[in-house]
Design an enzyme around this catalytic site. Sequence first.
Site, PDB file in Angstrom:
ATOM      1  N   GLU A 121      34.662  -1.114  32.214  1.00 37.56           N
ATOM      2  CA  GLU A 121      33.716  -0.443  33.124  1.00 37.56           C
ATOM      3  C   GLU A 121      33.695   1.046  32.835  1.00 37.56           C
ATOM      4  O   GLU A 121      34.708   1.594  32.426  1.00 37.56           O
ATOM      5  CB  GLU A 121      34.188  -0.580  34.587  1.00 37.56           C
ATOM      6  CG  GLU A 121      34.394  -1.971  35.066  1.00 37.56           C
ATOM      7  CD  GLU A 121      35.339  -2.016  36.269  1.00 37.56           C
ATOM      8  OE1 GLU A 121      35.391  -1.038  37.048  1.00 37.56           O
ATOM      9  OE2 GLU A 121      36.040  -3.032  36.399  1.00 37.56           O
ATOM     10  N   LYS A 123      34.078   4.873  33.771  1.00 38.82           N
ATOM     11  CA  LYS A 123      34.841   5.572  34.813  1.00 38.82           C
ATOM     12  C   LYS A 123      33.917   6.641  35.382  1.00 38.82           C
ATOM     13  O   LYS A 123      33.715   7.696  34.777  1.00 38.82           O
ATOM     14  CB  LYS A 123      36.111   6.190  34.242  1.00 38.82           C
ATOM     15  CG  LYS A 123      37.000   6.811  35.303  1.00 38.82           C
ATOM     16  CD  LYS A 123      38.359   7.183  34.731  1.00 38.82           C
ATOM     17  CE  LYS A 123      39.336   7.654  35.793  1.00 38.82           C
ATOM     18  NZ  LYS A 123      38.910   8.826  36.528  1.00 38.82           N
ATOM     19  N   ASP A 125      32.419   9.611  37.526  1.00 40.41           N
ATOM     20  CA  ASP A 125      33.054  10.837  37.979  1.00 40.41           C
ATOM     21  C   ASP A 125      32.533  11.225  39.359  1.00 40.41           C
ATOM     22  O   ASP A 125      31.601  11.994  39.502  1.00 40.41           O
ATOM     23  CB  ASP A 125      32.781  11.948  36.952  1.00 40.41           C
ATOM     24  CG  ASP A 125      33.890  12.976  36.949  1.00 40.41           C
ATOM     25  OD1 ASP A 125      34.871  12.783  37.698  1.00 40.41           O
ATOM     26  OD2 ASP A 125      33.779  13.956  36.204  1.00 40.41           O
ATOM     27  N   TYR A 233      33.934  -1.164  42.259  1.00 39.34           N
ATOM     28  CA  TYR A 233      34.730  -1.580  41.102  1.00 39.34           C
ATOM     29  C   TYR A 233      35.984  -2.372  41.478  1.00 39.34           C
ATOM     30  O   TYR A 233      36.839  -2.604  40.642  1.00 39.34           O
ATOM     31  CB  TYR A 233      35.101  -0.389  40.224  1.00 39.34           C
ATOM     32  CG  TYR A 233      35.774   0.771  40.941  1.00 39.34           C
ATOM     33  CD1 TYR A 233      37.003   0.622  41.553  1.00 39.34           C
ATOM     34  CD2 TYR A 233      35.157   2.021  40.977  1.00 39.34           C
ATOM     35  CE1 TYR A 233      37.607   1.681  42.195  1.00 39.34           C
ATOM     36  CE2 TYR A 233      35.770   3.090  41.612  1.00 39.34           C
ATOM     37  CZ  TYR A 233      36.992   2.919  42.225  1.00 39.34           C
ATOM     38  OH  TYR A 233      37.596   3.967  42.868  1.00 39.34           O
ATOM     39  N   LYS A 321      40.192   8.074  28.605  1.00 37.18           N
ATOM     40  CA  LYS A 321      39.360   9.244  28.927  1.00 37.18           C
ATOM     41  C   LYS A 321      38.552   9.735  27.724  1.00 37.18           C
ATOM     42  O   LYS A 321      38.960   9.574  26.579  1.00 37.18           O
ATOM     43  CB  LYS A 321      40.269  10.392  29.416  1.00 37.18           C
ATOM     44  CG  LYS A 321      41.068  10.064  30.668  1.00 37.18           C
ATOM     45  CD  LYS A 321      40.243  10.130  31.925  1.00 37.18           C
ATOM     46  CE  LYS A 321      40.224  11.443  32.574  1.00 37.18           C
ATOM     47  NZ  LYS A 321      41.077  11.959  33.475  1.00 37.18           N
ATOM     48  N   CYS A 415      18.593  50.824  27.792  1.00 38.79           N
ATOM     49  CA  CYS A 415      18.453  49.660  26.927  1.00 38.79           C
ATOM     50  C   CYS A 415      19.425  49.772  25.744  1.00 38.79           C
ATOM     51  O   CYS A 415      19.466  50.814  25.080  1.00 38.79           O
ATOM     52  CB  CYS A 415      17.018  49.577  26.439  1.00 38.79           C
ATOM     53  SG  CYS A 415      16.796  48.377  25.120  1.00 38.79           S
ATOM     54  N   CYS A 418      17.031  50.412  22.468  1.00 36.77           N
ATOM     55  CA  CYS A 418      16.198  51.597  22.244  1.00 36.77           C
ATOM     56  C   CYS A 418      16.568  52.776  23.137  1.00 36.77           C
ATOM     57  O   CYS A 418      16.036  53.867  22.981  1.00 36.77           O
ATOM     58  CB  CYS A 418      14.729  51.250  22.449  1.00 36.77           C
ATOM     59  SG  CYS A 418      14.310  50.984  24.173  1.00 36.77           S
ATOM     60  N   CYS A 445      13.838  46.466  30.237  1.00 37.84           N
ATOM     61  CA  CYS A 445      13.785  47.719  29.491  1.00 37.84           C
ATOM     62  C   CYS A 445      12.335  48.173  29.531  1.00 37.84           C
ATOM     63  O   CYS A 445      11.432  47.393  29.227  1.00 37.84           O
ATOM     64  CB  CYS A 445      14.231  47.464  28.053  1.00 37.84           C
ATOM     65  SG  CYS A 445      13.622  48.703  26.893  1.00 37.84           S
ATOM     66  N   CYS A 451      10.493  49.763  21.961  1.00 39.57           N
ATOM     67  CA  CYS A 451      11.845  49.197  21.869  1.00 39.57           C
ATOM     68  C   CYS A 451      11.853  48.215  20.696  1.00 39.57           C
ATOM     69  O   CYS A 451      11.079  47.253  20.670  1.00 39.57           O
ATOM     70  CB  CYS A 451      12.206  48.482  23.172  1.00 39.57           C
ATOM     71  SG  CYS A 451      13.715  47.505  23.070  1.00 39.57           S
TER      72      CYS A 451
HETATM   73  S1  IVH Z   1      39.976   1.293  39.406  1.00 38.99           S
HETATM   74  C1  IVH Z   1      43.968   0.300  40.886  1.00 38.99           C
HETATM   75  N1  IVH Z   1      37.616   1.547  38.262  1.00 38.99           N
HETATM   76  O1  IVH Z   1      39.190   6.785  38.918  1.00 38.99           O
HETATM   77  C2  IVH Z   1      42.732   0.744  40.261  1.00 38.99           C
HETATM   78  N2  IVH Z   1      38.612   3.463  39.212  1.00 38.99           N
HETATM   79  O2  IVH Z   1      42.042   7.623  38.328  1.00 38.99           O
HETATM   80  C3  IVH Z   1      42.067   1.823  40.993  1.00 38.99           C
HETATM   81  N3  IVH Z   1      37.223   5.479  39.051  1.00 38.99           N
HETATM   82  O3  IVH Z   1      40.554   6.718  42.130  1.00 38.99           O
HETATM   83  C4  IVH Z   1      40.862   2.393  40.415  1.00 38.99           C
HETATM   84  N4  IVH Z   1      35.526   4.556  38.041  1.00 38.99           N
HETATM   85  O4  IVH Z   1      38.085   7.247  41.864  1.00 38.99           O
HETATM   86  C5  IVH Z   1      38.617   2.168  38.906  1.00 38.99           C
HETATM   87  N5  IVH Z   1      35.533   1.601  37.280  1.00 38.99           N
HETATM   88  C6  IVH Z   1      36.527   2.223  37.905  1.00 38.99           C
HETATM   89  C7  IVH Z   1      36.467   3.593  38.221  1.00 38.99           C
HETATM   90  C8  IVH Z   1      37.536   4.193  38.871  1.00 38.99           C
HETATM   91  C9  IVH Z   1      35.995   5.662  38.545  1.00 38.99           C
HETATM   92  C10 IVH Z   1      38.047   6.549  39.668  1.00 38.99           C
HETATM   93  C11 IVH Z   1      38.514   6.201  41.048  1.00 38.99           C
HETATM   94  C12 IVH Z   1      40.002   6.202  40.984  1.00 38.99           C
HETATM   95  C13 IVH Z   1      40.257   7.049  39.789  1.00 38.99           C
HETATM   96  C14 IVH Z   1      41.567   6.638  39.154  1.00 38.99           C
END
Ligand code: IVH
Length: 785
Positions: A121, A123, A125, A233, A321, A415, A418, A445, A451
């Site tokens: 999945e 991650k 933000d 998730y 990451k 400026c 110039c 300017c 200039c």
């Molecule tokens: S699983 C036990 N899945 O990342 C597992 N976390 O560093 C708990 N996050 O607090 C999290 N996308 O805020 C999971 N697909 C995803 C995620 C995800 C973003 C964030 C979430 C979590 C943090 C963990």
Amino acid sequence: MTAAENRILELRAELDQHNYRYHVLDEPSIPDAEYDRLFHELKALEAANPELITSDSPTQRVGSAALSAFTQVRHEVPMLSLGNAFEENDMREFDRRVTEGLDLPSGDLFGGGAEVEYSCEPKLDGLAVSLLYQDGVLVRGATRGDGTTGEDISVNVRTVRNIPLKLQGSGWPATLEVRGEVYMSKAGFERLNATQLEIGGKTFANPRNAAAGSLRQLDSKITASRPLEFCCYGLGQVSAEIADTHIGNLQQLKDWGMPVSRELKLAKGIDECLDYYRDIGERRNALAYEIDGVVFKVNSITSQRELGFRAREPRWAIAHKFPAMEELTELLDVEFQVGRTGAVTPVARLKPVKVAGVTVSNATLHNMDEVARLGLMIGDTVIIRRAGDVIPQVVQVVTERRPENARPVQIPECCPVCGSHVERTQLVKRSKGRETVSEGAVYRCVGRLACGAQLKQAIIHFVSRRAMDIEGLGEKSVEQLVDEGLVSSPADLYALSFEQIVDLEGFAELSSKNLLSAIADSKKPGLARFIYALGIPDVGEETAKVLARSLASLARVQQALPQVLTYLPDVGLEVAYEIHSFFEDAHNRKVIEELLKHGLEIQDQGELGAEFAASTTLGGMIDKLDIPSVGPGGAQKLADKFGSLEAIISADWLDMRQALPEKQANAVREFFAIEQNRQLALDAEKQLRDFGMHWQSEKKVVEGLPLAGQTWVLTGSLELISRDVAKDKLESLGAKVAGSVSAKTYCVVAGPGAGSKLVKANELGLKVLDEEAFVAFLAGHGITV
Ligand code: IVH
């Protein structure tokens, strides 16, 4: 105390401070990447000195304490964090631990090990949220807080449009806790910041901060106006098992109406996980939302149980990451660049830093307002952000790290190119018949073509393809021509000789001849092209076309009064003043005169454009004068009764009362009692007539209004302003007010209780204003309610 002990204490204190700012105040002072580095340094030191680990170390807890203003919520099942992997090797190591933990054959260099099934999945933000459903109904929403205790944000999560208040279908466990991420899309973030700037509100450094700042609002009305989204998730507390795999669980949640990532995939073995990571990495910029990595989870729930947890991280999941998009660096200096129109723009010179793989050493600071907004000083440590293909930006100053010798950023008085004086631009606004002038964000300017920087840019612009289209004259050649003193205005191009050109670097006999014939060929430009080539500040190709189409002669464009120019579509008062003062300027007039003397023949000149000629009525013109309390209706009544501006100006009170109610009648007389207003109106009327404008046309004057061509929708209950008044005001600005939202809608004003129209607006990514923002927006157009 040993050196290690000392450093551990130092790191803990610093991380605690950052944790507090990040989790409690929503105002992180360093980028995640820097936090991660400090965190890992501490983790490594503690691993090497296990006897120094204490239960209050930041490595032993997930976050920080909850804000006291929200009620606290205890998580029955703790909300955990994830371990991070940065390199492929970390991932292979993770897979090895999983395989061993499950007692599966781990293989050797030549493979042959068992392939664990992982869910993959993105991650997201944003921020983690727990949603509790009892018998299929959403009863509580909570933040993660420190993982054990979070904040009750039930009212806020209810405002997030894609969180179901009731589950669809049937068969859900009586108690079902869904976990996921609340986030803001890139487009939503850009829109929110644009609105915030417009209304003078706080802007956010990145979508994550914007999502956190929006969700954890004590006033949930604010949350409702923000473009938040949710993606689930995982699960927390459940009264009955759902499926025996993670993906099975998510699939079922999706069937019950939960938003689940479209990027969710199953991978067999670590290599497929790594493929997934690479694939998403390549598409990262194109995704609608920001991600900071991908998450891999062992798919089998039985295997997850078997693996269990280590400290506060599951052994069955990991976050792989991506390189961070924000980094810290030092602001070495601020230099000022001079552009074509003389705008003196601050540019940050940075200590080179790698941001997501690219070395960044400069960043634009836009203007001095931005410098002030950031509170930037030379010597500061700053956060640089490079989102996708966007130019690197300074998003925040880490004030805690400001050195004692930090220096303020000062706009130079002269400026840098110039030496001419640098002036702050003025913003002209007209409201209630009065013009107000305020200070603009841009400094300029005043040297203009004297200039060197402006002259070079002006000529580069003048010869460019969409302007005079003179081929064969690159930037380097223009610089030489200017530096050698051969060209000191665009008109000089037409006096260049073969001998002068052939001596320039990069020119030979043929190329010189070609350039001369390209210059000669450019002598019959269309009017729009010519206006654009002049490089009038704020006049791009579109405005140049409007001017050419409507006024249809260079003479008219040169003479046009600012108040007349505002009749043209999309020309506001500020641009009108820019155009007017450009042609008022003696130097500019001389350049134009010389160009004509060199034989330039401007094409497509003639009769006033039909749409412009017919674009107003006397009523429309009076309406444009913006007389207090007189709207379009009142203006029309005046026109019907008196038939000419002169007659309105000289009308006595009794006659006026026959046309208008007392308050408006007084307002009209007071307005025209001011000599300047009378003069402005009469001058505009005279010029419109001179230009050949006919009054009899019944067409309404909408083209010249600021919201002309825009369709607005009002929804929800408006409390600060009645719906009718809101509609009136919008129409007076030229907008159309419609009853339903479509892709053609320009903006939606959503009051409390807004429902499906707001949902649709968000879906379509339209601009949405809450009532306060709307009132502020009206005020920005000179309308107070
Ligand atoms: S699983 C036990 N899945 O990342 C597992 N976390 O560093 C708990 N996050 O607090 C999290 N996308 O805020 C999971 N697909 C995803 C995620 C995800 C973003 C964030 C979430 C979590 C943090 C963990």
